[in-house]
Design a protein around this motif. Structure first.
Motif, mmCIF file in Angstrom:
data_model
loop_
_atom_site.group_PDB
_atom_site.id
_atom_site.type_symbol
_atom_site.label_atom_id
_atom_site.label_comp_id
_atom_site.label_asym_id
_atom_site.label_seq_id
_atom_site.Cartn_x
_atom_site.Cartn_y
_atom_site.Cartn_z
ATOM 1 N N GLU A 250 10.265 17.451 -6.265
ATOM 2 C CA GLU A 250 10.074 18.773 -6.862
ATOM 3 C C GLU A 250 8.608 19.038 -7.200
ATOM 4 N N ARG A 251 7.864 17.990 -7.431
ATOM 5 C CA ARG A 251 6.450 18.141 -7.818
ATOM 6 C C ARG A 251 5.499 17.847 -6.669
ATOM 7 N N GLY A 252 6.050 17.723 -5.480
ATOM 8 C CA GLY A 252 5.218 17.620 -4.288
ATOM 9 C C GLY A 252 4.637 16.254 -4.018
ATOM 10 N N CYS A 253 5.223 15.205 -4.574
ATOM 11 C CA CYS A 253 4.709 13.853 -4.304
ATOM 12 C C CYS A 253 5.018 13.502 -2.851
ATOM 13 N N PRO A 254 4.029 13.083 -2.060
ATOM 14 C CA PRO A 254 4.262 12.889 -0.624
ATOM 15 C C PRO A 254 4.856 11.539 -0.234
ATOM 16 N N LEU A 255 4.542 10.457 -0.994
ATOM 17 C CA LEU A 255 4.940 9.120 -0.565
ATOM 18 C C LEU A 255 5.604 8.368 -1.708
ATOM 19 N N PHE A 256 6.569 7.483 -1.329
ATOM 20 C CA PHE A 256 7.381 6.777 -2.313
ATOM 21 C C PHE A 256 7.455 5.297 -1.967
ATOM 22 N N GLN A 257 7.542 4.480 -3.016
ATOM 23 C CA GLN A 257 7.707 3.042 -2.837
ATOM 24 C C GLN A 257 8.566 2.528 -3.989
ATOM 25 N N GLY A 258 9.635 1.803 -3.677
ATOM 26 C CA GLY A 258 10.481 1.306 -4.746
ATOM 27 C C GLY A 258 11.815 0.821 -4.233
ATOM 28 N N TYR A 259 12.610 0.254 -5.136
ATOM 29 C CA TYR A 259 13.884 -0.345 -4.768
ATOM 30 C C TYR A 259 14.856 0.668 -4.175
ATOM 31 N N TYR A 260 14.703 1.953 -4.524
ATOM 32 C CA TYR A 260 15.624 2.951 -3.989
ATOM 33 C C TYR A 260 15.559 2.966 -2.462
ATOM 34 N N PHE A 261 14.353 2.715 -1.920
ATOM 35 C CA PHE A 261 14.173 2.742 -0.461
ATOM 36 C C PHE A 261 14.173 1.346 0.147
ATOM 37 N N GLY A 262 14.109 0.323 -0.697
ATOM 38 C CA GLY A 262 14.171 -1.028 -0.152
ATOM 39 C C GLY A 262 13.342 -1.999 -0.958
ATOM 40 N N ARG A 263 13.868 -3.198 -1.128
ATOM 41 C CA ARG A 263 13.134 -4.250 -1.823
ATOM 42 C C ARG A 263 12.148 -4.917 -0.864
ATOM 43 N N PRO A 264 11.160 -5.661 -1.410
ATOM 44 C CA PRO A 264 10.262 -6.416 -0.529
ATOM 45 C C PRO A 264 11.062 -7.452 0.261
ATOM 46 N N ILE A 265 10.748 -7.578 1.523
ATOM 47 C CA ILE A 265 11.429 -8.548 2.377
ATOM 48 C C ILE A 265 10.375 -9.314 3.171
ATOM 49 N N PRO A 266 10.721 -10.499 3.705
ATOM 50 C CA PRO A 266 9.746 -11.262 4.484
ATOM 51 C C PRO A 266 9.087 -10.405 5.559
ATOM 52 N N GLY A 267 7.809 -10.675 5.798
ATOM 53 C CA GLY A 267 7.036 -9.839 6.709
ATOM 54 C C GLY A 267 7.643 -9.739 8.094
ATOM 55 N N GLU A 268 8.078 -10.875 8.660
ATOM 56 C CA GLU A 268 8.655 -10.859 10.015
ATOM 57 C C GLU A 268 9.905 -9.972 10.067
ATOM 58 N N GLU A 269 10.704 -10.083 8.998
ATOM 59 C CA GLU A 269 11.931 -9.273 8.934
ATOM 60 C C GLU A 269 11.594 -7.789 8.832
ATOM 61 N N PHE A 270 10.578 -7.463 8.056
ATOM 62 C CA PHE A 270 10.182 -6.061 7.903
ATOM 63 C C PHE A 270 9.690 -5.502 9.232
ATOM 64 N N VAL A 271 8.874 -6.292 9.946
ATOM 65 C CA VAL A 271 8.347 -5.829 11.241
ATOM 66 C C VAL A 271 9.498 -5.550 12.206
ATOM 67 N N GLN A 272 10.485 -6.465 12.251
ATOM 68 C CA GLN A 272 11.628 -6.254 13.137
ATOM 69 C C GLN A 272 12.426 -5.022 12.722
ATOM 70 N N LYS A 273 12.518 -4.792 11.408
ATOM 71 C CA LYS A 273 13.238 -3.619 10.912
ATOM 72 C C LYS A 273 12.567 -2.340 11.378
ATOM 73 N N VAL A 274 11.234 -2.322 11.314
ATOM 74 C CA VAL A 274 10.498 -1.132 11.748
ATOM 75 C C VAL A 274 10.647 -0.941 13.255
#
Length: 696
Positions: A664-688
């Motif tokens: 509602e306030r125009g924030c462009p980017l988000f980071q947090g558990y709602y979108f996903g917890r930190p995961i091992p780098g290799e796993e994240f790359v494969q996810k992307v």
């Protein structure tokens, strides 16, 4: 026509008038026959002055009264007749035997046909005494060996009106150079000396005082001035001048300083001795109790020093002690004290460390680690290298009402415990502190081994846009310990920062992040990855070269690398930070301010820094949907970012309510558990790579 008889009658009448005036005159007057020195007559004032009657005086000659003697007086009579002078200064003896100074005016007259001298005398004894006193005082001032100055108290700035030759010699200034000036020029730039307040107060109150000041000669040489000032009053009691008497006591001060140094400092190492250490410890303990902060006493005993001393001789042993003393002095804060207790023992005072005992113990351990490293460095004496270690005991204060001697005993006891464990070790007197420090040391050792084994893992947490698309990630370090579990960064990052391990750790993370950037770009899914940069890492002189080396080594696209720094890193030295950031920006990398709003939050610096992004700290996001203050802060940060053309990432987004509030306030980017917890780098790359966007 007047007859001779008429003229004689007139002369007789005039003589009578003269004698009448003569007798009634308040001045000392007498008639003198200069031919024989006979006192012909004296008026009442003269009789009162000398103390003789007229009859007695008429039987006397002038040299019976004037102590100059007959010959001198006859010569004066001759000068009077010749018209050379008619004014003399004489000394007359009175009937009581007192000698009085008189100023004598000689006037030749003819009285009743007889040539006489009318003498009018003025008693100038008091005036002559005053003049003699003034002359004597002036000669005394001129001959004095102490510097004298007189300042005019009637003038606004109390200008100097007189200085004696001793003042000129002391200061190097001539009288002409100082007249009309206030004497503060002697203070140079030292205008905050303790004695000046006392001096100004005395001048204001119009009273005497004595102070010791640092003054400066014309050539700039400093000298210690023992200055005494006193007011000078006129007959009405009004202060007209101030007299200053100054003495150069630089020699005495130097002797006193040497004696103080001998009393409070060890002659071999020039370190404070036990006496001075105890004085400072007493002050530190009182301050610790008053301010509820902890300090520490550290007892250091060199291991096997006696063997070296016996084998190489006392001169070599003394040289080694001096070198150790120098090394210890370079490691401490200005407010700390290192003392030589005697023999091969040193004692450290570390006051006002922290208001938390555990933090204090950890900070002391950091200092001790540096001390151990410094002591263990080889000492080159002559052609030989000597290696030495130390046993160290520590006690914290305040605990209660321990005396300074109690604290020294505690540190000494802890030191002997350290020596008993095998030397080259550290022990705390407090069991709880010892346990905490031992645990920290174990953690540090494990951390070093983990660095060697590369037991760390890079985790990535996605950063998404309003549509939920992953457009970036933050690299986070995790420690996979030897037992197989993951250790939170909160447990080991502070230790890594204190020990300096954070620098190689940061380089390792930078390399892992750049490899992930390269892999994703090669697969056609380029996203930017943010890497946290510690203060110690950023301030390192070779940080820019390190980033350049990693980029070249991995082949990563620099424009996809975001370096996250905190406001504190920037504000420690803004100009240096700007220079370093500009150098790194030239490589193509971007910068983000992490946890924006929790530090200085000065808007002025934003336009000076080459920034790309601001990250809103999660502490503001957590309650923003329901707390008006946090909501206002978030809105303000978004507005500031928009104004400066910066993108924004909101951290700690954990609920749909958070997401809706930010959208509602125009924030462009988000980071947090709602979108996903930190995961091992290799796993994240494969996810992307395997995500729905992969086929777009």
């Amino acid at each position: 026509m007047r007859t001779i008889s008429d003229l004689q009658d007139q002369a007789a009448g005039e003589s009578d008038i003269f004698l009448q005036i003569f007798n009634q005159s308040p001045a000392i007057e007498y008639l003198l026959d200069s031919e024989n020195g006979q006192i012909v007559d004296a008026n009442n004032a003269a009789c009162d002055f000398w103390g003789w009657s007229r009859q007695q005086l008429s039987a006397m000659r002038i040299w019976d009264i004037n102590i100059a003697g007959q010959k001198i007086l006859e010569q004066q009579f001759a000068e009077t007749k010749a018209g050379v002078t008619n004014l003399f200064i004489a000394q007359h003896r009175t009937a009581s035997g007192e000698i009085r100074n008189v100023e004598v005016y000689v006037n030749p007259i003819v009285l009743k046909g007889r040539k006489l001298n009318l003498i009018i005398a003025h008693d100038v004894t008091d005036r002559r005494r005053a003049e003699d006193s003034l002359r004597l005082a002036h000669r005394a001032l001129e001959a004095a060996t102490i510097g004298i100055l007189i300042a005019d108290a009637q003038q606004p700035d109390m200008p100097i009106s007189y200085v004696n030759p001793a003042f000129e010699i002391q200061t190097g200034y001539s009288e002409a150079e100082v007249l009309g000036h206030n004497c503060r020029f002697l203070q140079g730039t030292q205008r905050d000396q303790p004695g000046l307040d006392e001096l100004r107060s005395a001048l204001k109150k119009g009273c005497s005082c004595e102070v010791i000041l640092q003054n400066f000669k014309k050539d700039g040489t400093m000298f210690w001035n023992q200055l005494h000032i006193a007011p000078l009053r006129n007959d009405a009691g009004i202060i007209t001048h101030f007299l200053g008497a100054q003495k150069d006591i630089s020699g005495q001060m130097a002797v006193s300083a040497r004696m103080d140094h001998m009393a409070y400092y060890d002659p071999l190492t020039e370190l404070p001795n036990r006496r001075l250490f105890l004085d400072r410890l007493t002050t530190a303990v009182a301050a610790a109790q008053r301010n509820s902060v902890f300090g520490a006493v550290v007892f250091i005993d060199l291991d096997n020093f006696k063997n070296l001393n016996d084998a190489e001789g006392h001169e070599v042993g003394d040289d080694l002690l001096r070198e150790i003393a120098k090394r210890l002095g370079h490691l401490l804060r200005q407010e700390d004290t290192v003392s030589r207790s005697g023999g091969d023992e040193f004692v450290l005072l570390l006051p006002a460390i922290s208001d938390n005992s555990e933090i204090s113990a950890n900070m002391v351990q950091v200092v001790i680690a540096r001390i151990q490293k410094a002591i263990c460095e080889p000492v080159v004496l002559g052609e030989l290298q000597h290696h030495i270690t130390a046993s160290i005991g520590v006690t914290l204060f305040p605990k209660g009402v321990e005396s300074t001697s109690d604290l020294l005993k505690q540190a000494d006891t802890a030191m002997y415990r350290a020596k008993a464990t095998g030397r080259n070790s550290v022990c705390y007197f407090e069991p709880a502190m010892q346990a905490a420090v031992s645990a920290r040391l174990t953690l540090e050792q494990d951390l070093r081994q983990a660095m060697e084994r590369e037991d760390f893992r890079m985790f990535l947490q996605g950063q998404v846009n309003a549509s939920g698309k992953i457009i970036g990630a933050e690299a986070l370090i995790r420690w996979h310990n030897k037992e197989g579990g993951l250790i939170s960064p909160m447990a080991f990052i502070p230790v890594a920062e204190e020990t300096g391990l954070i620098v190689p750790m940061g380089t390792w993370m930078l390399r892992q992040a750049c490899r992930a950037i390269k892999k994703l770009e090669q697969a056609g899914r380029p996203i930017r990855i943010s890497v946290n940069v510690s203060p110690r890492q950023f301030r390192g002189p070779d940080f820019r070269d390190c980033v350049a080396m990693v980029l070249q080594e991995t082949g990563a696209n620099a424009s996809l690398l975001m370096l996250e720094i905190t406001e504190a890193v920037v504000f420690d030295n803004l100009n240096e930070a700007i220079t370093k950031m500009q150098q790194l920006k030239a490589l193509g990398v971007h910068f983000s301010i992490d946890d924006f709003g929790t530090g200085y939050s000065s808007l002025a610096y934003l336009k000076k820094l080459p920034l790309t992004e601001l990250k809103i700290d999660k502490s503001f996001i957590q309650d923003a949907p329901t707390d008006m203050n946090d909501a206002s802060l978030v809105e303000a940060i978004l507005a500031v970012a928009t104004h400066h053309g910066l993108q924004v990432v909101a951290e700690g987004v954990e609920t749909l309510q958070h997401v809706d509030f930010l959208k509602e306030r125009g924030c462009p980017l988000f980071q947090g558990y709602y979108f996903g917890r930190p995961i091992p780098g290799e796993e994240f790359v494969q996810k992307v790579l395997s995500g729905p966007e992969a086929n777009n």
